[in-house]
Design an enzyme around this catalytic site. Structure first.
Site, short mmCIF file in Angstrom:
data_model
loop_
_atom_site.label_atom_id
_atom_site.label_comp_id
_atom_site.label_asym_id
_atom_site.label_seq_id
_atom_site.Cartn_x
_atom_site.Cartn_y
_atom_site.Cartn_z
N THR A 60 0.82 -1.22 0.00
CA THR A 60 0.00 0.00 0.00
C THR A 60 0.85 1.26 0.00
O THR A 60 0.39 2.31 -0.44
CB THR A 60 -0.98 0.05 1.20
OG1 THR A 60 -0.26 0.01 2.42
CG2 THR A 60 -1.98 -1.08 1.12
N SER A 104 -3.25 0.83 8.84
CA SER A 104 -4.41 1.15 8.01
C SER A 104 -4.13 0.77 6.56
O SER A 104 -3.12 0.18 6.24
CB SER A 104 -4.72 2.65 8.12
OG SER A 104 -3.70 3.40 7.46
N CYS A 105 -5.00 1.20 5.70
CA CYS A 105 -4.90 0.84 4.29
C CYS A 105 -3.79 1.59 3.57
O CYS A 105 -3.52 1.32 2.42
CB CYS A 105 -6.23 1.11 3.60
SG CYS A 105 -6.64 2.87 3.57
N GLY A 106 -3.14 2.56 4.21
CA GLY A 106 -2.08 3.32 3.57
C GLY A 106 -2.49 4.73 3.23
O GLY A 106 -1.66 5.54 2.86
N VAL A 107 -3.76 5.05 3.33
CA VAL A 107 -4.22 6.41 3.07
C VAL A 107 -3.94 7.30 4.27
O VAL A 107 -3.48 8.43 4.13
CB VAL A 107 -5.72 6.43 2.71
CG1 VAL A 107 -6.23 7.85 2.59
CG2 VAL A 107 -5.97 5.67 1.40
#
Length: 167
Positions: A60, A104-107
């Site tokens: 990610t 987290s998802c990388g955002v």
């Protein structure tokens, strides 16, 4: 030994009475993610599935494009070292961070939407369905089934990546 759960003695009060019992708590510990001999991230997580967490983080963040770039993964307590194939080039200056990393998802933690575009976060085409609706409707229950630790403790740092193996 399951390092993901801690038993804690508690007192539960209701009105004028109390009862003692053992409660189950989800453990949270730091995880150092390393590329070779360089630390690139420190994140909090519930222990278990650390290799998957590290690989997902690398993906990610745009550090790797797929598992074919990984030569080896070496876990140890609260640290995981990922060794990449010799042909994979890493811009370590781009990875320098002065804030904590979430699992987290990388955002989360990006400074701007533009940072996502630079990283190469692809926009999925709106003209075609990528996931069948029946799968989407099964996901919440499948995730609960796959993450039994949440059922036992009522709290957990977890990701939905494991559910796709069950579908």
């Amino acid at each position: 030994m399951n390092r993901s759960i801690l038993t804690a003695p508690i007192q539960k009060f209701e009105g004028d009475s109390s009862v003692s019992f053992q409660d189950l708590l989800a453990v949270e510990e730091p995880l150092e993610i390393r590329l070779g001999d360089k630390t690139i991230s420190l994140t909090m997580r519930t222990p278990g599935h650390d290799s998957e967490l590290a690989v997902g983080f690398l993906f990610t963040e745009g550090i790797i494009q797929g598992p074919h770039q990984i030569r080896d993964i070496q876990p140890s307590k609260n640290s995981i070292t990922v060794l990449l194939n010799p042909d994979v080039e890493i811009d370590f200056e781009r990875l320098q961070r002065n804030f904590y990393t979430t699992s987290s998802c990388g955002v989360c933690g990006k400074a701007s939407i533009e940072a996502l575009r630079i990283q190469g976060c692809p926009v999925l085409p709106r003209s075609s369905v990528a996931v069948d609706a029946a799968i989407i409707h099964r996901l919440p229950q499948t995730q609960r089934d796959e993450q039994a630790l949440f059922e036992r403790t009522g709290g957990l740092h977890a990701a939905a990546c494991s559910i796709f193996r069950a579908i």
